[in-house]
Design a protein around this motif. Sequence first.
Motif, PDB file in Angstrom:
ATOM      1  N   ARG A   1       0.859  -1.188  -0.587  1.00  0.00           N
ATOM      2  CA  ARG A   1       0.060   0.132  -0.098  1.00  0.00           C
ATOM      3  C   ARG A   1       1.223   1.065   0.370  1.00  0.00           C
ATOM      4  O   ARG A   1       2.012   1.362   0.934  1.00  0.00           O
ATOM      5  CB  ARG A   1      -0.903   0.161   1.092  1.00  0.00           C
ATOM      6  N   CYS A   2       0.232   1.603  -1.112  1.00  0.00           N
ATOM      7  CA  CYS A   2       1.230   3.158  -0.738  1.00  0.00           C
ATOM      8  C   CYS A   2       0.311   4.320  -1.336  1.00  0.00           C
ATOM      9  O   CYS A   2      -0.551   4.303  -1.881  1.00  0.00           O
ATOM     10  CB  CYS A   2       2.140   3.037  -2.946  1.00  0.00           C
ATOM     11  N   GLU A   3       0.533   4.905  -1.057  1.00  0.00           N
ATOM     12  CA  GLU A   3      -0.349   6.482  -0.510  1.00  0.00           C
ATOM     13  C   GLU A   3       1.151   7.415  -0.406  1.00  0.00           C
ATOM     14  O   GLU A   3       2.470   8.362  -0.127  1.00  0.00           O
ATOM     15  CB  GLU A   3      -0.349   7.530   1.031  1.00  0.00           C
ATOM     16  N   ARG A   4       0.747   8.347  -1.726  1.00  0.00           N
ATOM     17  CA  ARG A   4       0.973   9.843  -2.365  1.00  0.00           C
ATOM     18  C   ARG A   4       0.257  10.911  -1.491  1.00  0.00           C
ATOM     19  O   ARG A   4      -0.946  11.269  -1.532  1.00  0.00           O
ATOM     20  CB  ARG A   4       1.013   9.972  -3.382  1.00  0.00           C
ATOM     21  N   GLN A   5       0.935  11.484  -0.860  1.00  0.00           N
ATOM     22  CA  GLN A   5       0.974  12.336  -0.036  1.00  0.00           C
ATOM     23  C   GLN A   5       1.120  14.356  -0.441  1.00  0.00           C
ATOM     24  O   GLN A   5       1.973  14.467  -1.105  1.00  0.00           O
ATOM     25  CB  GLN A   5       0.783  12.430   1.754  1.00  0.00           C
ATOM     26  N   THR A   6       0.220  15.393  -0.432  1.00  0.00           N
ATOM     27  CA  THR A   6       0.337  16.054  -1.401  1.00  0.00           C
ATOM     28  C   THR A   6      -0.003  17.254  -0.346  1.00  0.00           C
ATOM     29  O   THR A   6      -0.935  17.119   0.371  1.00  0.00           O
ATOM     30  CB  THR A   6       0.030  17.072  -1.488  1.00  0.00           C
TER      31      THR A   6
END
Length: 272
Positions: A201-206
């Motif tokens: 599970r990868c989360e791209r956060q901005t």
Amino acid sequence: MSNSQVLSMGLAPLDAQRWIEPDAALPFWHAHKQAVRARLGSRVCCATPESLPAQREASTLLATHLVRDHPDLYRRAGPKLDCGEYAVDIGEEHPEPLWAISLAVADDLLLLQPRGDEYVLTAASLCSPSHWRLEEKFEQPLSTIHGPIPGFNAALQPRVARFLQHLHAARPVERFNWGLQRGAALCARDSVAAEGVLHYRCERQTLYRLPGTGAVLFTIRVYLSPLSSLEAVPGALQALVQAIDACPPALAVYKGFDRLQDDLDDLRNTYV
């Protein structure tokens, strides 16, 4: 490896044209969010009344970005944002602007607003959380929200506070977080005992400062892949095992690695 090394902020400058990553599967995300909210209600979507101006600003800025930078997927049609197979109402009078614009993207959206010396979670559309629960974090400061993360308040909280105080609207940032889970549930908050194959599970956060209200919009885009799919990337599974083994014990438990011990032992035996 120390907690301070593992618990790094990992922030990188973000080109504003890449604020939201395009996704041709928008109808899937639209249906997913509506289904999750129908099931969980305020446990995945809620907002304080005072957050309304920031919600509206976030909606306006995101809609402008989507139409300008992803014209193959979006176009403006009066008060609606046309997303291809469906449209969402983002008119100025919509009572839930953050929820409305969240239906146009794959990302979850959270608003952080300053109260005193800390930033507080004041609005959220959070339909793809990992194991944390919005109802436990809503209207809480970041120090409380991140409190369960081993070593966070000692190692990172002062740095996070300084960073948010100085985050500039013209300089958004992104970071990536990762974990492991059994099964492919996007909304994994109730999946402690989930069954199925192991997934990465990868989360791209901005993080983006809204120039008008001063709130910070935090976006989270989830990518889920069966662990076996990483075999196609040379060295990926070996690197993953090394990262897992580098986690301090308390952080490993927080990430749920202790519940996946048999799978991780198989992974080590195969790739180490």
